[in-house]
Design an enzyme around this catalytic site. Structure first.
Site, PDB file in Angstrom:
ATOM      1  N   GLU A   1      -5.649  -8.210  -0.090  1.00 36.68           N
ATOM      2  CA  GLU A   1      -6.365  -7.865   1.150  1.00 36.68           C
ATOM      3  C   GLU A   1      -7.810  -7.584   0.771  1.00 36.68           C
ATOM      4  OE1 GLU A   1      -4.748  -4.991   3.907  1.00 36.68           O
ATOM      5  OE2 GLU A   1      -2.685  -5.539   3.341  1.00 36.68           O
TER       6      GLU A   1
ATOM      7  N   GLU B   1       0.816  -1.234   0.000  1.00 39.26           N
ATOM      8  CA  GLU B   1       0.000   0.000   0.000  1.00 39.26           C
ATOM      9  C   GLU B   1       0.846   1.280   0.000  1.00 39.26           C
ATOM     10  OE1 GLU B   1      -3.046  -0.035   3.048  1.00 39.26           O
ATOM     11  OE2 GLU B   1      -4.120  -1.658   2.047  1.00 39.26           O
TER      12      GLU B   1
HETATM   13  O1  AHR Z   1      -5.374  -5.429   7.294  1.00 38.64           O
HETATM   14  C1  AHR Z   1      -5.223  -4.250   8.025  1.00 38.64           C
HETATM   15  C2  AHR Z   1      -4.453  -3.179   7.258  1.00 38.64           C
HETATM   16  O2  AHR Z   1      -5.237  -2.737   6.191  1.00 38.64           O
HETATM   17  C3  AHR Z   1      -3.166  -3.590   6.609  1.00 38.64           C
HETATM   18  O3  AHR Z   1      -2.074  -3.510   7.466  1.00 38.64           O
HETATM   19  C4  AHR Z   1      -3.017  -2.603   5.501  1.00 38.64           C
HETATM   20  O4  AHR Z   1      -2.281  -3.116   4.416  1.00 38.64           O
HETATM   21  C5  AHR Z   1      -4.432  -2.217   5.159  1.00 38.64           C
HETATM   22  O5  AHR Z   1      -4.596  -0.850   5.091  1.00 38.64           O
END
Ligand code: AHR
Length: 514
Positions: free
Chosen positions: A298, A179
């Site tokens: 994610e 990210e």
């Molecule tokens: O999963 C929680 C967080 O969400 C992670 O650390 C990040 O990559 C995302 O913003």
């Protein structure tokens, strides 16, 4: 469930001739970050009564095996952007305690690369590693890869052997940072800065081990102002040296109607389409036939608006952090998100539900105590266990409704997966209707001699119901009663706000298997 002439009906046809693509088993991945209690008192807790001699909780491990993630991404997440992987190897007594700037926590480094690899082997999951491109760079990424994958005869590979791993870990999947489009990320970069470091890191890593599969960071959310332009600029720099581009998508149920929330998978689907279009646009500009995959590494439901942000946290260890408790609707939405991932099987080859234990997770634990399945555990476990094979194109004919922010969405969200080897078919379906049941009518004439082997539904009269340590089985899949398959047509009644799985197999008397 009472069906009247006013009950809407969804019709669809399933035919093995209309293929979307083979399901890459890695779409049933998960994610374990050094965050809150995912690792510490989640998968690792040496003082726990169920802990094995390496400190892994056996009760959690059993649930993880049942859940069935095929890959597990590690060690972050935002955490990785400040992480020194060398802190987590070697004798425990020599490992430093450090500030974790991402989550303003104390990181004891009791659990590191070697512990993760050994745990993955026990969990029967493939490791997917992320390297730190926030505060570190090319050299440290190449060195971590050397530690993991080089057989022997160098300082780092011999160090791994000293730590007990004689054979290389042979980690194939690597994320080039996390990210980095987000201003919250330690070492946040512009798209060009990130594209350059991703390209150079990829080149160095491929020198260490040409067999690695590399994921470039796409956007952390489709709502980012830089969504799509970030991917375009990044991929201009690194297209030829990476294999996948990532997409992260969390859906927040807060302050929305149930109908709007149930349409969330549409947001994910459109984001995947946009990332594919952007990547293909860059591919066209570069005049290459190479096509990138999408790694949705994610995704999940996250009551994000309940989280005050990193700045509200102080320096603590093993903090209870974003331990969302999920209800029936959340489970149905998770099922719908899984359907969307499968419906994009032609381009999505990796996906990781975030996260695995405690932190917005299908498994919750008490420190020193019990572990149990959240509602969202079930759709994941069912899909991972049954949706192997080829995704078939199904386009339901059904009424639609208006949802924010996506517009018209069908009441039925569905996919079908056909296993050529066994000729079995899995139908996954979500009824988004809140007011009542939905009739489902499926043309299965392309599957003569098949029968319903199993049909389950996850729903509840009270949609706010959750599973708890004391009542861990309030929300579980139960037998779907109103289902039958006769003369090539499947008829079922899907309760309101529900997730249904129907397994259709050749009947024992079918000529195909005699
Ligand atoms: O999963 C929680 C967080 O969400 C992670 O650390 C990040 O990559 C995302 O913003």
């Amino acid at each position: 469930m009472v069906v009247t002439s006013a009950t809407p009906r969804a019709t669809l046809t399933v035919d093995p001739a209309f293929r979307v693509g083979a399901v890459d088993p890695r779409v049933f991945g998960s994610f374990a970050e050094h965050m809150g209690r995912c690792i510490y008192t989640g998968i690792y807790e040496p003082d726990h009564p169920s802990a094995d001699d390496r400190g892994y909780r056996r009760d959690v491990l059993e649930l993880v095996r049942e859940l069935g993630p095929t890959v597990v991404r590690y060690p972050g997440g935002n955490f990785v952007s400040g992480y020194r992987w060398e802190d987590g190897i070697g004798p425990l007594t020599e490992r430093p305690r450090r500030l974790d700037l991402a989550w303003r926590a104390i990181e004891p480094n009791e659990f590191g690369v070697d512990e993760f690899m050994a745990w993955c082997a026990l969990a029967r999951a493939e490791p997917m590693m992320a390297v730190n491109l926030g505060t570190r760079g090319v050299a440290e990424a190449a060195e971590l890869l050397e530690y993991c994958n080089h057989p022997e005869g160098t300082r780092l590979s011999d160090l791994r052997r000293t730590h007990g791993a004689k054979e290389p870990y042979d980690v194939r999947l690597w994320c080039l940072g996390n990210e980095l489009d987000g201003p919250w990320q330690i070492g946040h970069k512009t798209a060009y800065e990130y594209g350059r470091i991703a390209a150079e890191t990829a080149r160095a890593m491929r020198r260490v081990d040409p067999r690695v599969e590399l994921v470039a960071c796409g956007s952390s959310n489709p709502t980012m102002p830089t969504f799509a332009s970030w991917e375009a600029t990044v991929l201009e720099e690194c297209y030829d040296v990476v294999d996948h581009v990532s997409l992260h998508t969390y859906v927040d149920p807060s302050h929305r109607s149930v109908g709007d929330y149930l349409a969330s998978a549409e947001v994910l689907g459109r984001a995947i389409d946009a990332v594919v279009a952007t990547a293909d646009h860059v591919g066209a500009r570069l005049k290459t036939r190479k096509r990138l995959g999408v790694s949705v590494d994610e995704w999940n439901v996250w009551y994000q608006s309940r989280f005050g942000g990193e700045h509200t946290l102080d320096w603590t260890e093993r903090r209870h952090l974003i331990e969302d408790v999920y209800d029936v609707t959340d489970a149905v939405v998770v099922g719908s998100l899984l359907i969307t991932l499968l419906r994009h099987a032609d381009r999505v080859n990796i996906a990781c539900q975030a996260q695995l234990v405690n932190v917005i997770a299908p498994i919750l634990t008490e420190p020193g105590g019990r572990a149990w399945r959240q509602t969202i555990f079930h759709p994941f476990a069912q899909a991972a266990a049954t949706a192997g094979g080829v995704v078939l194109r199904v386009e339901p004919e059904v009424a639609t409704y208006e949802a924010e922010p996506v517009g018209e969405v069908p009441l039925l969200h569905a996919t079908a997966v056909h296993d050529d080897a066994t000729s079995s078919l899995t139908l996954l379906a979500v009824n988004r209707r809140t007011e009542g049941p939905l009739e489902l009518d499926v043309d299965l004439r392309a599957f003569p001699g098949h029968r319903v082997a199993e049909a389950t539904v996850l729903t509840h009269d009270e949609l706010r119901t959750c599973n708890t340590a004391d009542r861990p089985s309030e929300v579980v899949p139960r037998a779907l009663r109103q289902v039958e398959l006769t003369e090539g047509r499947l008829h079922a009644v899907l309760p309101p706000v529900s997730w249904t799985v129907v397994r259709i197999t050749p009947s024992p008397t079918s000529p195909e298997i005699r």
